[in-house]
Scaffold this motif. Structure first.
Motif, PDB file in Angstrom:
ATOM      1  N   ASP A  25       0.856  -1.194   0.000  1.00 36.45           N
ATOM      2  CA  ASP A  25       0.000   0.000   0.000  1.00 36.45           C
ATOM      3  C   ASP A  25       0.892   1.244   0.000  1.00 36.45           C
ATOM      4  N   PRO A  26       1.662   1.442  -1.089  1.00 35.58           N
ATOM      5  CA  PRO A  26       2.660   2.518  -1.092  1.00 35.58           C
ATOM      6  C   PRO A  26       2.065   3.914  -1.009  1.00 35.58           C
ATOM      7  N   GLU A  27       0.888   4.111  -1.589  1.00 30.69           N
ATOM      8  CA  GLU A  27       0.304   5.447  -1.620  1.00 30.69           C
ATOM      9  C   GLU A  27       0.023   5.980  -0.223  1.00 30.69           C
ATOM     10  N   ASN A  28      -0.438   5.105   0.665  1.00 32.22           N
ATOM     11  CA  ASN A  28      -0.842   5.546   1.995  1.00 32.22           C
ATOM     12  C   ASN A  28       0.267   5.456   3.040  1.00 32.22           C
ATOM     13  N   LEU A  29       1.224   4.565   2.835  1.00 33.34           N
ATOM     14  CA  LEU A  29       2.157   4.274   3.911  1.00 33.34           C
ATOM     15  C   LEU A  29       3.573   4.810   3.724  1.00 33.34           C
ATOM     16  N   GLN A  30       4.052   4.874   2.478  1.00 33.37           N
ATOM     17  CA  GLN A  30       5.466   5.228   2.290  1.00 33.37           C
ATOM     18  C   GLN A  30       5.795   6.649   2.738  1.00 33.37           C
ATOM     19  N   LYS A  31       4.890   7.582   2.474  1.00 32.34           N
ATOM     20  CA  LYS A  31       5.151   8.976   2.834  1.00 32.34           C
ATOM     21  C   LYS A  31       5.302   9.118   4.344  1.00 32.34           C
ATOM     22  N   ASN A  32       4.380   8.498   5.097  1.00 33.37           N
ATOM     23  CA  ASN A  32       4.458   8.526   6.560  1.00 33.37           C
ATOM     24  C   ASN A  32       5.749   7.884   7.054  1.00 33.37           C
ATOM     25  N   TRP A  33       6.040   6.719   6.486  1.00 40.15           N
ATOM     26  CA  TRP A  33       7.220   5.959   6.921  1.00 40.15           C
ATOM     27  C   TRP A  33       8.494   6.780   6.724  1.00 40.15           C
ATOM     28  N   LEU A  34       8.641   7.349   5.547  1.00 38.51           N
ATOM     29  CA  LEU A  34       9.854   8.119   5.250  1.00 38.51           C
ATOM     30  C   LEU A  34       9.950   9.363   6.133  1.00 38.51           C
ATOM     31  N   ARG A  35       8.817  10.017   6.360  1.00 39.66           N
ATOM     32  CA  ARG A  35       8.832  11.213   7.207  1.00 39.66           C
ATOM     33  C   ARG A  35       9.326  10.868   8.615  1.00 39.66           C
ATOM     34  N   GLU A  36       8.809   9.786   9.186  1.00 39.58           N
ATOM     35  CA  GLU A  36       9.212   9.372  10.538  1.00 39.58           C
ATOM     36  C   GLU A  36      10.675   8.920  10.572  1.00 39.58           C
ATOM     37  N   PHE A  37      11.100   8.229   9.534  1.00 37.30           N
ATOM     38  CA  PHE A  37      12.494   7.785   9.446  1.00 37.30           C
ATOM     39  C   PHE A  37      13.435   8.986   9.385  1.00 37.30           C
ATOM     40  N   TYR A  38      13.101   9.950   8.531  1.00 38.07           N
ATOM     41  CA  TYR A  38      13.951  11.139   8.405  1.00 38.07           C
ATOM     42  C   TYR A  38      14.009  11.913   9.721  1.00 38.07           C
ATOM     43  N   GLN A  39      12.916  11.898  10.469  1.00 33.80           N
ATOM     44  CA  GLN A  39      12.896  12.603  11.745  1.00 33.80           C
ATOM     45  C   GLN A  39      13.896  11.989  12.726  1.00 33.80           C
ATOM     46  N   ILE A  40      13.982  10.664  12.734  1.00 35.18           N
ATOM     47  CA  ILE A  40      14.953   9.982  13.599  1.00 35.18           C
ATOM     48  C   ILE A  40      16.383  10.308  13.171  1.00 35.18           C
ATOM     49  N   VAL A  41      16.602  10.356  11.862  1.00 38.65           N
ATOM     50  CA  VAL A  41      17.931  10.725  11.350  1.00 38.65           C
ATOM     51  C   VAL A  41      18.272  12.150  11.786  1.00 38.65           C
ATOM     52  N   HIS A  42      17.303  13.049  11.659  1.00 37.31           N
ATOM     53  CA  HIS A  42      17.524  14.448  12.028  1.00 37.31           C
ATOM     54  C   HIS A  42      17.801  14.588  13.528  1.00 37.31           C
ATOM     55  N   THR A  43      17.091  13.812  14.333  1.00 37.00           N
ATOM     56  CA  THR A  43      17.244  13.893  15.792  1.00 37.00           C
ATOM     57  C   THR A  43      18.609  13.391  16.248  1.00 37.00           C
ATOM     58  N   HIS A  44      19.053  12.270  15.685  1.00 35.82           N
ATOM     59  CA  HIS A  44      20.272  11.630  16.172  1.00 35.82           C
ATOM     60  C   HIS A  44      21.516  11.972  15.362  1.00 35.82           C
ATOM     61  N   LYS A  45      21.320  12.542  14.185  1.00 33.55           N
ATOM     62  CA  LYS A  45      22.433  13.055  13.375  1.00 33.55           C
ATOM     63  C   LYS A  45      23.610  12.072  13.280  1.00 33.55           C
ATOM     64  N   PRO A  46      23.374  10.887  12.766  1.00 34.32           N
ATOM     65  CA  PRO A  46      24.457   9.902  12.706  1.00 34.32           C
ATOM     66  C   PRO A  46      25.511  10.240  11.663  1.00 34.32           C
ATOM     67  N   HIS A  47      26.729   9.835  11.949  1.00 35.08           N
ATOM     68  CA  HIS A  47      27.777   9.860  10.928  1.00 35.08           C
ATOM     69  C   HIS A  47      27.675   8.606  10.061  1.00 35.08           C
ATOM     70  N   PHE A  48      27.349   7.488  10.717  1.00 34.59           N
ATOM     71  CA  PHE A  48      27.189   6.201  10.017  1.00 34.59           C
ATOM     72  C   PHE A  48      25.785   5.681  10.292  1.00 34.59           C
ATOM     73  N   LEU A  49      25.058   5.368   9.232  1.00 34.40           N
ATOM     74  CA  LEU A  49      23.676   4.911   9.352  1.00 34.40           C
ATOM     75  C   LEU A  49      23.513   3.573   8.638  1.00 34.40           C
ATOM     76  N   GLY A  50      23.036   2.565   9.375  1.00 28.44           N
ATOM     77  CA  GLY A  50      22.740   1.265   8.781  1.00 28.44           C
ATOM     78  C   GLY A  50      21.248   0.988   8.886  1.00 28.44           C
ATOM     79  N   LEU A  51      20.596   0.773   7.754  1.00 23.55           N
ATOM     80  CA  LEU A  51      19.160   0.466   7.707  1.00 23.55           C
ATOM     81  C   LEU A  51      18.984  -0.933   7.127  1.00 23.55           C
ATOM     82  N   HIS A  52      18.462  -1.842   7.933  1.00 19.50           N
ATOM     83  CA  HIS A  52      18.199  -3.206   7.477  1.00 19.50           C
ATOM     84  C   HIS A  52      16.704  -3.399   7.262  1.00 19.50           C
ATOM     85  N   CYS A  53      16.344  -3.760   6.037  1.00 22.29           N
ATOM     86  CA  CYS A  53      14.931  -3.976   5.680  1.00 22.29           C
ATOM     87  C   CYS A  53      14.682  -5.451   5.395  1.00 22.29           C
ATOM     88  N   GLN A  54      13.491  -5.906   5.804  1.00 24.46           N
ATOM     89  CA  GLN A  54      13.048  -7.260   5.482  1.00 24.46           C
ATOM     90  C   GLN A  54      11.747  -7.167   4.686  1.00 24.46           C
TER      91      GLN A  54
END
Length: 412
Positions: A25-54
């Motif tokens: 259901d990409p239309e309804n879910l991807q935008k929310n997911w990416l927004r929340e993910f980017y917020q975590i990146v912005h909050t923690h400001k990593p130098h190295f980021l590993g994202l594991h998807c299943q």
């Protein structure tokens, strides 16, 4: 802004996310997911980021290919990630190969301020400097920068189309070498079967597969280093104990199929109170009348039934869990906090580590709290799994006692 962070050390962010829902259901879910993910990146400001998807690509991979390409492009080129000038992406897209397909996707992002990061070449047995952005997909078996395996079919014979397996990469960051293992273990095929024994038959299957992975990454082929194993472990609460606890004062009714006499449903009713139904259990139904118990105090009262990791207590470590079960959330985009009544909620998505990796993390603790283990999007629909993340810092020089600089930081 990670490069200008005032806190000392190298900021690391590890994220695990079962993203199958995003492609169904990409239309309804991807935008929310990416927004929340980017917020975590912005909050923690990593130098190295590993994202594991299943379950990358969802259940219907062939139909979702355009959504897959769009998702990857968004992650690599979005404004939120513009300071990550180096990246490696490994996508198992070879869905036509029943023998090899795992549907795993591993993303690694390096901030522009992070210099001289190396990745291990398992074939050449050398570290190579990471430059630019590269995407590897289709047949990952021929990529020397990783190890990938699908679990043997006989591990879980009742699941004909299982995609479960793991991908391993090795890195040298800030004088520290470590393996990052993306893993997807076997699920519970039936709530009724899971309820029959304690521990369940599925728990045994997961133990076997996880033991296989640990033996593989600790064998004699390569030098032993610290490791983080993060993914969808499909760890479940001990079903028999949970049901007995939730339904202490209930009586059980067994419903059998008329033709086979097979148990198809269990109904637990209160002994008094007008025989109110407390729990209904079917193969893919776990309908408990009071869902709030899984949310109250982040569901941590149920952690005593989370027992699957105890088998590996001498090999794998985890920081304290203080977030609610990560699965199975409603896939209705308007129901961000609601669980589905298909399974007993459980902490399926985890970030585990070796003893030396745990020491590396805790050594970086100071008066300022720099280690965070939590879930993403608590109030937003992220699909049926909430992503889980671990944010920490590698203290300057922390890796040197374990891994002398000259061993890993030679640019090939």
């Amino acid at each position: 802004m990670a490069g200008r962070s005032a806190a000392p050390g190298t900021a690391v962010l590890l994220v695990t996310a079962n993203v199958g829902s995003l492609f169904d259901d990409p239309e309804n879910l991807q935008k929310n997911w990416l927004r929340e993910f980017y917020q975590i990146v912005h909050t923690h400001k990593p130098h190295f980021l590993g994202l594991h998807c299943q379950e990358f690509g969802g259940k219907n991979y062939e139909a979702s290919m355009s959504h897959v390409d769009k998702f990857v492009k968004e992650l690599l080129s979005s404004d939120a990630m513009k300071e990550y000038s180096k990246a490696r992406v490994y996508l198992d897209e070879n869905y036509r190969s029943q023998e090899h397909f795992t549907a795993l996707g591993s993303f690694y992002f390096l901030h522009e301020s992070l210099k001289n990061v190396q990745q291990f070449d398992f074939k050449a047995k050398k570290y190579k400097k990471v430059t630019g952005k590269e995407i590897y997909s289709d047949t990952l078996e021929s990529t020397p920068m990783l190890e990938k395996e699908k679990f043997p079919q006989d591990y879980f014979p009742e699941c004909k189309w299982s995609r479960k397996g793991f991908i391993r990469t090795r890195w040298c960051v800030a004088d520290c070498t470590f393996d990052l293992v993306n893993i997807h273990l076997f699920h519970d095929a039936s709530n009724l079967v899971a309820w029959e024994t304690s521990p369940s038959v599925y728990s045994g299957i997961r133990h076997k597969a996880l033991g296989y992975v640990l033996d593989r990454i600790l064998d004699q082929r390569f030098e032993k280093v610290s490791y983080f194993v993060f993914g969808d472990f499909n760890f479940r609460l001990d079903s028999k104990s949970v049901v007995e606890t939730l339904c202490t004062k209930a009586t059980m009714q067994t419903i059998r199929a008329a033709d086979t006499n097979e148990v198809v449903k269990l109904i637990f009713r209160e002994s008094d109170n007008d025989r109110k139904v407390m729990l209904q259990l079917e193969k893919k139904l776990f309908d408990y009348f009071n869902q709030e118990i899984f949310q109250d105090n982040n569901g941590t009262a149920l952690l005593e039934f989370d027992k699957e990791l105890s088998v590996f207590k001498d090999r794998l470590y985890e920081l304290d869990i203080s977030f609610p079960p990560s699965y199975p959330y409603s896939e209705d985009s308007s129901q961000g906090k609601q669980y589905m009544n298909t399974r007993c909620p459980a902490w399926c998505d985890r970030i585990l580590m070796s003893a030396s990796a745990k020491e590396l993390i805790l050594r970086s603790e100071s008066e300022e709290k720099v280690v965070t283990y939590d879930h993403i999007g608590p109030n937003v629909c992220m699909g049926d799994h909430k992503p889980v993340f671990l944010a920490f810092r590698i203290a300057p020089g922390a890796g040197k006692p374990h891994e002398p600089v000259h061993k890993c930081c030679v640019v090939q």
